[in-house]
Write a protein that holds these residues in place. Sequence first.
Motif, PDB file in Angstrom:
ATOM      1  N   LEU A 573       0.817  -1.208   0.000  1.00 10.61           N
ATOM      2  CA  LEU A 573       0.000   0.000   0.000  1.00 10.61           C
ATOM      3  C   LEU A 573       0.855   1.264   0.000  1.00 10.61           C
ATOM      4  CD1 LEU A 573      -2.858  -1.010   2.481  1.00 10.61           C
ATOM      5  CD2 LEU A 573      -2.983  -0.805  -0.020  1.00 10.61           C
ATOM      6  N   ARG A 611      -9.235  -0.141  -1.686  1.00 15.65           N
ATOM      7  CA  ARG A 611      -8.130  -1.078  -1.461  1.00 15.65           C
ATOM      8  C   ARG A 611      -7.652  -1.005  -0.012  1.00 15.65           C
ATOM      9  NH1 ARG A 611      -3.070  -1.498  -4.909  1.00 15.65           N
ATOM     10  NH2 ARG A 611      -2.994  -3.317  -3.522  1.00 15.65           N
ATOM     11  N   ALA A 615      -7.789  -3.935   2.841  1.00 12.04           N
ATOM     12  CA  ALA A 615      -6.597  -4.370   3.576  1.00 12.04           C
ATOM     13  C   ALA A 615      -6.836  -4.321   5.077  1.00 12.04           C
ATOM     14  CB  ALA A 615      -5.406  -3.490   3.198  1.00 12.04           C
TER      15      ALA A 615
END
Length: 761
Positions: A573, A611, A615
């Motif tokens: 990330l 996203r 996560a």
Amino acid sequence: MKWIRKIFGKGTEGSAASSDAPAEELVGKDRESDDDSDQYFSDEPITSKHQDRFGRAPYAARIAETIARRLDPSSIVIGLFGPWGDGKTSVLKMMEESLDQHGQVVTIRFNPWHFPSEDALLRGFFATLAEALGKEPAFKEKAAALLESYGGILSVISVALPGVEINPGEAAKQIGESLSKVSLDKLKDQIDALLGQSGKRLVILIDDIDRLDRQETHAIFKLVKLSASFKYTCYVLAFDDEVVAAALGERYGAGGQEAGRAFLEKIIQVPLHLPPADQMSLREIAFEGVEHALNQAGIVLDQRQIDVFTRHFVDGLEPKLETPRVAKLYTNALMFALPLVKGEVNIAEFMLVEGLRVLYPKLHAAIRDNADLFLQGEPREALRGLEKPPSAIDRLLETAMPGSASEERGQMRERLLKPLFPRISNMMYGGDWEERWGNERRICSSRYFKRYFVYGVPEGDISDNHLTNLIDALVTADTDSQRSLLSSYSKRVMPQLIQALRNRADSLDEVSALAIAIAVARNGDLLPRERGALVIGGTIMYAGILISQLIRRIPLSDRQSAAEAVLGAAFPLAMGMECARWLTHSADRPEERRVLPDGADDALYHLFAVRIRDADDVEPLFMQAGRDAPNLYWYWQHGRNREEIEARLREVFDKDPAKLDDFLDTYIGEGWEVESGLPVRSDLRRESYNSIASIISPNYVFDNLRTRYGAELDAPQYYQNGEPARITAHQFASIHLSIVAEQLPKPEDADGSGSDPEQSE
């Protein structure tokens, strides 16, 4: 015709064009078709007047004729003077060729290098003389008689003479016999008689005297002095008179070169100086060698490169090109080096720099060791008084070019160094020039400078040829193969790889650009995360900039989908953060650097926020991302909403209140000690408090801390010692209570005592 003939007009009878004449494109021959591939130029002299390139054949023939037609029976010593490598041996060869036309002349070549001592030199000379005489029918039997008395001397150096057998046993008895003046006189009388009877004239050529050490030099002239009185003999001694005079001066006369020259004048009856090689012929030899080296390496120069090389070679290096040997040394240097740097440097400039190494080795080393001076230029100092003091470049040239006149140093600076290193001139060259010079692989580019001195790519740098192959492979590889290719680079080399890709990015087509962008984004975990007081962003930031460069290579209509593909693939990330940072627009970024059109940023923020949320489903961000978590929470909030984040965090902290300490720890930065440079834990600042408050209620956080740390947080101490979690708790509480106090109404506002007196009346 070869390119040098096209440049300098050698194809035109009786003409020589200027160095500025136009040249056609130089096309290198196929290496497989080059019979001389990977062969260096030897320093062998020419063997015939037909190979003469300096117009010296008539000069050699004239010397030979005067010797062959000489009627005086007395001996004579001719000196042929010239510097090392200037072609003295070639003139001797052409003399020998002319002397062979005269049947009455017996030419003998004697090489003093074959003999390790003065005794061996003296014995070797007479052995060589006897061997030559033994080949002549008129001398053969009598030569054997001469050798009988000197068999022992000759056997010491194992000289084989045609038709003459020496009894080793008898020779062994005579090994200790000295070469006395009596024996020399006897030998001289016998040779005089033989020559007088035969009508032959003996010509003895002795070369390479200037290569002997001082003791050997003394010995050879002692030999000449002892034996030069033979009748019908002529000695031709070829050497550098400056070198030999200096060697002889130590032993004869008052010492010094002048004493040595005075001694030479007593021995040499006919001093001749080799005519200097004309500059155009030397230039032609050098440029033929350059072409040969380029052909071997399979390198093709375009017109611009030819112009750059020929102009600056002639202006800056040619004055030092004084002998054919130097031209061959330069050629051999290029034949070695060019295959190593092919495709890695600007070849025209590299050949000029190699010329500096061969012709001005101290200057070459000074440039190598003073990169900043030549790459950045000299500091601009105000003039003091009426005269400008010598600059740093001028001082360096004076040291690196010892013995040179100021005019020569000035010409070197203006005609060669300034074209190679523009920043040493008076003109200003901004940072945009660095990119241009890098694209041209010039030596004045900080990225390419070292390559010119290490014959290739310095350790840790990325070869341009290798980079081309890597790009081609990444474009066609699948996901796993891309990772395999990139993982072959260590994290120490990755910064150079990212920079090399940035330098190449603007030349890639849209298909290649997108493939490289996705490959880099997907493998962000292979990049180093540098730490340090002077680190700004580090490699991962430059990877984000690279990706934005690559996406700009894609047509505007397709960029958003390309950017979304990159952001969707980015891993970890933290890599996604850098992609989002450089792909979206910000107010402090120039409009010309914009990647996406208006409205596209929101879609990217939302995509990345999803996203991040996904996560967090697997593991809370502050546990998996460490100090990247605060920025990830910002992107999550920016792309979705605050409430979603706070709900997730409260869920975690309600189950395990102590997890809050780990969460707060991600907002603590690092500082760096000034003296040691070691990292130290920073404090929780007001900006970090505000970031925390933007995603979760600060009252909730304080209540958690108050519950666990107790009444001590009612009067927190911002600075204190203790475990990190407790220190952070006190700092958060200190900031929080201060803010709460600021927000409370003032007492005078509550009872009206703070109103205007006049109004209260």
